[in-house]
Design a protein around this motif. Structure first.
Motif, PDB file in Angstrom:
ATOM      1  N   MET A 297     -20.406 -20.949  45.973  1.00 25.81           N
ATOM      2  CA  MET A 297     -19.111 -21.456  45.104  1.00 25.81           C
ATOM      3  C   MET A 297     -19.365 -23.147  44.893  1.00 25.81           C
ATOM      4  O   MET A 297     -19.172 -24.107  45.481  1.00 25.81           O
ATOM      5  N   SER A 298     -19.507 -23.201  43.446  1.00 24.33           N
ATOM      6  CA  SER A 298     -19.929 -24.550  43.158  1.00 24.33           C
ATOM      7  C   SER A 298     -19.925 -24.750  41.451  1.00 24.33           C
ATOM      8  O   SER A 298     -19.393 -23.882  40.826  1.00 24.33           O
ATOM      9  N   ILE A 299     -19.713 -25.920  41.228  1.00 23.11           N
ATOM     10  CA  ILE A 299     -19.939 -26.242  39.815  1.00 23.11           C
ATOM     11  C   ILE A 299     -21.107 -26.843  39.394  1.00 23.11           C
ATOM     12  O   ILE A 299     -21.876 -27.298  40.322  1.00 23.11           O
ATOM     13  N   SER A 300     -21.711 -26.867  38.232  1.00 17.93           N
ATOM     14  CA  SER A 300     -23.133 -27.164  38.055  1.00 17.93           C
ATOM     15  C   SER A 300     -23.132 -28.796  37.654  1.00 17.93           C
ATOM     16  O   SER A 300     -21.944 -29.156  37.074  1.00 17.93           O
ATOM     17  N   MET A 301     -24.098 -29.380  37.674  1.00 16.87           N
ATOM     18  CA  MET A 301     -24.164 -30.705  37.137  1.00 16.87           C
ATOM     19  C   MET A 301     -24.029 -30.928  35.602  1.00 16.87           C
ATOM     20  O   MET A 301     -22.997 -32.020  35.187  1.00 16.87           O
ATOM     21  N   TYR A 302     -24.128 -29.965  34.922  1.00 18.04           N
ATOM     22  CA  TYR A 302     -23.684 -29.975  33.616  1.00 18.04           C
ATOM     23  C   TYR A 302     -22.502 -29.826  33.244  1.00 18.04           C
ATOM     24  O   TYR A 302     -21.897 -30.384  32.514  1.00 18.04           O
ATOM     25  N   GLN A 303     -21.778 -28.799  34.056  1.00 15.25           N
ATOM     26  CA  GLN A 303     -20.338 -28.536  33.855  1.00 15.25           C
ATOM     27  C   GLN A 303     -19.461 -29.680  34.366  1.00 15.25           C
ATOM     28  O   GLN A 303     -18.560 -29.950  33.573  1.00 15.25           O
ATOM     29  N   ALA A 304     -20.071 -30.564  35.355  1.00 18.46           N
ATOM     30  CA  ALA A 304     -19.269 -31.551  35.758  1.00 18.46           C
ATOM     31  C   ALA A 304     -19.475 -32.759  34.949  1.00 18.46           C
ATOM     32  O   ALA A 304     -18.450 -33.754  35.068  1.00 18.46           O
ATOM     33  N   PHE A 305     -20.181 -32.715  33.760  1.00 13.99           N
ATOM     34  CA  PHE A 305     -20.545 -33.789  33.282  1.00 13.99           C
ATOM     35  C   PHE A 305     -20.510 -33.653  31.561  1.00 13.99           C
ATOM     36  O   PHE A 305     -19.598 -34.485  31.072  1.00 13.99           O
ATOM     37  N   ILE A 306     -21.125 -32.725  31.175  1.00 14.54           N
ATOM     38  CA  ILE A 306     -21.266 -32.728  29.641  1.00 14.54           C
ATOM     39  C   ILE A 306     -19.984 -32.678  29.079  1.00 14.54           C
ATOM     40  O   ILE A 306     -19.317 -33.213  27.903  1.00 14.54           O
ATOM     41  N   PRO A 307     -19.214 -31.364  29.322  1.00 14.67           N
ATOM     42  CA  PRO A 307     -17.994 -31.024  28.610  1.00 14.67           C
ATOM     43  C   PRO A 307     -16.785 -32.128  29.025  1.00 14.67           C
ATOM     44  O   PRO A 307     -16.140 -32.304  28.018  1.00 14.67           O
ATOM     45  N   PRO A 308     -16.728 -32.555  30.190  1.00 14.80           N
ATOM     46  CA  PRO A 308     -15.601 -33.593  30.363  1.00 14.80           C
ATOM     47  C   PRO A 308     -15.995 -34.856  29.581  1.00 14.80           C
ATOM     48  O   PRO A 308     -15.100 -35.490  28.849  1.00 14.80           O
ATOM     49  N   ALA A 309     -17.262 -35.112  29.553  1.00 14.13           N
ATOM     50  CA  ALA A 309     -17.632 -36.289  28.696  1.00 14.13           C
ATOM     51  C   ALA A 309     -17.439 -36.176  27.125  1.00 14.13           C
ATOM     52  O   ALA A 309     -16.923 -37.145  26.408  1.00 14.13           O
TER      53      ALA A 309
END
Lengths: 168, 168
Positions: free
Chosen positions: A1-13
């Motif tokens: 159960m987790s989020i990816s580094m990509y999801q934590a970074f690219i869409p919010p940025a």
């Protein structure tokens, strides 16, 4: 159960930069409506020893392009930092968004433990990828977008929190 | 290859609040050294229709305590919003940190797809947990910590980016 580094970074940025671009447009419209030279806003600061609006935008851009590049193990593109107008800042932001969107999730994911070294004037900073993202890149991004917003607000531009957060 | 919701949220939020507490101490020391009533800084604003420093701290606190509670499926604690001094703001921040640190990773992890509804004056906002964290809670937290920093800086308090980011 987790989020990816990509999801934590690219869409919010991308979202933060999109919001920044939209409220810069409102600042430019405010200047035009009042026949104020837009350069006044581009060069506006909160305090004499703080950086002006133009630099806030450039550093927000640098923070995320450097962040994505380092996490993916690439060399970040060099931008000239020669923007002097709202249209030029819009181009800078769009180039940054395009660069972020050029990454696939596979290029960013799995970088949680990657060793990241930043060469600062004060010496080297060492992070693992996850801490680099969550305690350096993202706070820095929001710091500079918020400061751009604060410069505009403190100069009388009518913006609200929704301009910063974007539409849910 | 991923990071957990807990890791993406709780350690960076605790760090941001810890940095906020440290630079509030510097603002209080600045006031004391210059024999300025600390209440001047607690009530300082960037612009007449922006919220004062005290509210920036309270909203930063509310954002993360509400965020953790909602992701974990709990009711957030209600704080009275009656702080009027730097020592009281320090207590508020510490209570918030203690609350965040009361969560185990098991309580926050797995909330990526959890349906989150926020009742706003303008209507309801709907998110899934991951978007709530990355596009609402974290940007809002950094917005209010940065605005607190900006209020201090624009009033002549000597702070630097490292006060905002904390030690790497």
């Amino acid at each position: 159960m987790s989020i990816s580094m990509y999801q934590a970074f690219i869409p919010p940025a991308v979202r933060a930069l999109t919001n920044l671009a939209a409220f810069l447009d409102k600042i430019a419209s405010h200047a035009e409506a009042r026949k104020i030279d837009p350069a006044v806003f581009v060069g506006a600061r909160l305090f004499p020893d703080m950086l002006p609006l133009v630099k806030q935008v450039q550093i927000a851009s640098d923070t995320v392009k450097g962040g994505a590049a380092r996490l993916a193990g690439q060399e970040p593109p060099r931008f000239e930092d020669n923007e002097a107008s709202f249209p030029e800042l819009q181009v800078r932001i769009q180039k940054t968004i395009d660069y972020l969107q050029s990454f696939t999730s596979e290029q960013i994911d799995g970088s949680e433990d990657k060793a990241i070294t930043l060469a600062m004037r004060s010496g080297e900073l060492h992070f693992k990828g996850q801490d680099y993202l969550t305690t350096y890149v993202l706070p820095n991004l929001y710091f500079h977008v918020t400061t751009a917003y604060a410069i505009a607000r403190s100069n009388g531009v009518e913006l609200g929190k929704r301009d910063f957060l974007g539409q849910a």
